[in-house]
Design a protein around this motif. Structure first.
Motif, PDB file in Angstrom:
ATOM      1  N   GLY A 174      38.052  37.807  33.460  1.00 31.28           N
ATOM      2  CA  GLY A 174      37.424  37.175  34.875  1.00 31.28           C
ATOM      3  C   GLY A 174      38.300  36.760  36.123  1.00 31.28           C
ATOM      4  N   ALA A 175      39.770  35.989  35.700  1.00 27.53           N
ATOM      5  CA  ALA A 175      40.617  35.377  36.324  1.00 27.53           C
ATOM      6  C   ALA A 175      41.245  35.644  37.649  1.00 27.53           C
ATOM      7  CB  ALA A 175      41.525  34.230  36.061  1.00 27.53           C
ATOM      8  N   VAL A 215      46.142  38.531  45.918  1.00 35.31           N
ATOM      9  CA  VAL A 215      45.065  38.365  44.875  1.00 35.31           C
ATOM     10  C   VAL A 215      44.778  39.591  43.958  1.00 35.31           C
ATOM     11  CG1 VAL A 215      42.327  38.271  44.599  1.00 35.31           C
ATOM     12  CG2 VAL A 215      42.995  37.467  46.750  1.00 35.31           C
ATOM     13  N   LEU A 216      45.446  39.791  42.409  1.00 38.85           N
ATOM     14  CA  LEU A 216      45.561  40.338  41.863  1.00 38.85           C
ATOM     15  C   LEU A 216      44.573  40.433  40.779  1.00 38.85           C
ATOM     16  CD1 LEU A 216      48.036  42.626  40.444  1.00 38.85           C
ATOM     17  CD2 LEU A 216      48.317  40.409  38.950  1.00 38.85           C
ATOM     18  N   VAL A 217      43.537  41.572  40.068  1.00 40.51           N
ATOM     19  CA  VAL A 217      43.550  40.412  38.203  1.00 40.51           C
ATOM     20  C   VAL A 217      43.749  42.059  37.820  1.00 40.51           C
ATOM     21  CG1 VAL A 217      40.505  42.062  37.570  1.00 40.51           C
ATOM     22  CG2 VAL A 217      40.429  40.826  39.794  1.00 40.51           C
ATOM     23  N   GLN A 218      44.310  41.226  36.772  1.00 40.08           N
ATOM     24  CA  GLN A 218      44.729  42.155  35.428  1.00 40.08           C
ATOM     25  C   GLN A 218      44.116  42.020  34.295  1.00 40.08           C
ATOM     26  OE1 GLN A 218      47.926  39.891  33.687  1.00 40.08           O
ATOM     27  NE2 GLN A 218      47.983  37.249  34.644  1.00 40.08           N
ATOM     28  N   ASP A 219      44.441  43.084  33.768  1.00 33.40           N
ATOM     29  CA  ASP A 219      43.423  43.349  32.470  1.00 33.40           C
ATOM     30  C   ASP A 219      43.819  42.714  31.186  1.00 33.40           C
ATOM     31  OD1 ASP A 219      45.135  44.703  31.465  1.00 33.40           O
ATOM     32  OD2 ASP A 219      44.166  46.593  31.534  1.00 33.40           O
ATOM     33  N   ASP A 220      43.122  42.483  30.009  1.00 32.60           N
ATOM     34  CA  ASP A 220      43.915  41.840  28.805  1.00 32.60           C
ATOM     35  C   ASP A 220      44.887  42.195  28.361  1.00 32.60           C
ATOM     36  OD1 ASP A 220      42.943  44.332  27.752  1.00 32.60           O
ATOM     37  OD2 ASP A 220      41.666  43.233  25.686  1.00 32.60           O
ATOM     38  N   VAL A 221      46.262  43.292  28.838  1.00 28.50           N
ATOM     39  CA  VAL A 221      47.241  43.326  28.237  1.00 28.50           C
ATOM     40  C   VAL A 221      47.877  42.519  29.048  1.00 28.50           C
ATOM     41  CG1 VAL A 221      48.990  45.370  27.536  1.00 28.50           C
ATOM     42  CG2 VAL A 221      46.542  45.863  27.642  1.00 28.50           C
ATOM     43  N   ASN A 233      35.614  30.867  38.571  1.00 34.38           N
ATOM     44  CA  ASN A 233      34.645  30.402  38.871  1.00 34.38           C
ATOM     45  C   ASN A 233      34.269  30.545  40.430  1.00 34.38           C
ATOM     46  OD1 ASN A 233      33.866  29.384  36.833  1.00 34.38           O
ATOM     47  ND2 ASN A 233      34.937  27.451  36.821  1.00 34.38           N
ATOM     48  N   HIS A 234      35.337  31.853  41.414  1.00 36.77           N
ATOM     49  CA  HIS A 234      35.328  32.301  42.508  1.00 36.77           C
ATOM     50  C   HIS A 234      34.272  32.811  42.761  1.00 36.77           C
ATOM     51  CE1 HIS A 234      36.034  36.086  40.160  1.00 36.77           C
ATOM     52  NE2 HIS A 234      36.768  35.875  39.307  1.00 36.77           N
TER      53      HIS A 234
END
Ligand SMILES: O=C(O)CCC(=O)C(=O)O
Ligand SMILES: [Fe+2]
Length: 340
Positions: free
Chosen positions: A239-240, A214-220, A52-53
């Motif tokens: 989305g986190a 601040v990292l955004v990973q995908d679904d893997v 919820n950023h």
């Protein structure tokens, strides 16, 4: 070991940012329990996930698509913006972490204080080098700049919450990032590598050098964090943001915060993409333990560390397989401090 065999998310805290980041609340002081959760997470795991950023999913999606499109370019087009020994910005497929070649390719670009001016304008000088962009993909730069602006905004908000949690004024740590922060964004692509040795890694164990990531990973799945001798999977949450403490935050808080070792498994069935925003101090700043009550100890555990000196030494080690990578332990002054 396959990601499925790893302990899952046990304890990597998930923190709700809606009260200090989401639309309408973007400048608010978070409730004390949220501040405490962030300080506790930085002190124990050195990692947390932020939900919820308030950053638009549309921006995250468009940027993700651009990153995939870039890595899908023919190699010569990517190599047209390849980094070099004296300029760490651009494309690379030859990174060493802890003297092991990583099974990935990447792309780095850094903060430009005056984005209206060209990357090589004097206003945008930074000893890290000049941003390079793929000549065959002109839309790549503007979408990355939009994404970068959001990451900077989130990082400064987190910095304010952390300062508050340490008993300081919200802007008390801003001076470390002035006159201009040296943050950079790293796009990572971990291809499926069928012939790779089973123990090869996407990225070998390491700690991030800067203040926060601040990292955004995908679904893997693939990112793991080391805690008390056990590697824990950091489960991808749609989305986190995954936030982790870097070496400079550990030094500034005199070991109250903890920069954890983390690594990425090789991708065995699907390629993996991630984007890491390294929130880094201003290049001339010396980072040293804050003399505040909240960091507990009166005795500084570290000598001052010049950020640019530290960052450039770390880059030398990652760029070429030269010796051991610089660590904050080299600057530790006190004997007998308990390791986590
Ligand atoms: O790809 C990831 O999940 C983590 C990347 C990372 O640790 C890094 O680039 O420093
Ligand atoms: Fe990292």
């Amino acid at each position: 070991m396959a990601p499925a065999d790893q302990p899952v998310l046990e304890g990597v805290p998930v923190i709700d940012a809606s009260q200090f980041l989401a639309q309408g609340n973007a400048g608010m002081r978070p409730p004390q329990d949220v501040i405490d959760q962030i300080v506790d997470a930085c002190s124990s795991w050195g990692f947390f996930q932020l939900v919820n950023h308030g950053v638009s999913q549309q921006l995250l999606d468009v940027h993700y698509a651009a990153m995939k499109q870039f890595f899908a370019l023919p190699l010569p087009e990517k190599e047209a913006c390849k980094r070099s020994k004296d300029n760490s910005m651009g494309y690379f497929n030859d990174e060493f972490t802890k003297q092991k070649l990583d099974l990935k390719e990447g792309f780095d670009f850094r903060h430009t204080p005056n984005p209206q001016q060209p990357d090589d304008h004097a206003d945008n000088y930074d000893p890290q080098g000049v941003n390079r962009w793929p000549p065959s993909y002109p839309d790549f730069k503007p979408i990355n700049q939009r994404y970068f602006t959001e990451m900077s905004r989130i990082s400064f908000r987190l910095l304010e919450v952390i300062a508050t949690g340490l008993g300081l004024q919200p802007t008390a740590l801003h001076g470390l990032f002035e006159p201009s922060h040296t943050s950079f964004l790293r796009l990572n692509h971990y291809p499926v590598t069928p012939g790779a040795a089973p123990d090869s890694l996407g990225i070998s164990p390491h700690k991030d050098a800067g203040f926060l990531t601040v990292l955004v990973q995908d679904d893997v799945a693939g990112l793991q964090v080391l805690r008390e001798g056990v590697w824990h999977l950091v489960q991808p949450l749609p989305g986190a943001f995954t936030i982790n403490v870097g070496d400079m935050a550990q030094v500034a808080t005199n070991d109250k915060f903890f920069a954890s070792n983390h690594r990425v498994l090789q991708s065995s069935s699907r390629p993996r993409y991630s984007r890491a925003f390294f929130f880094n101090p201003s290049h001339s700043v010396d980072i040293q333990p804050l003399q505040v009550e909240a960091v507990g100890d009166k005795v500084p555990h570290y000598r001052p560390i010049n950020w640019w000196e530290f960052r450039s030494k770390r880059y030398e080690g990652d760029y070429a397989n030269v010796g051991e990578e610089v660590q904050i332990e080299w600057y530790r002054v006190e004997e007998g401090v308990e390791a986590h």
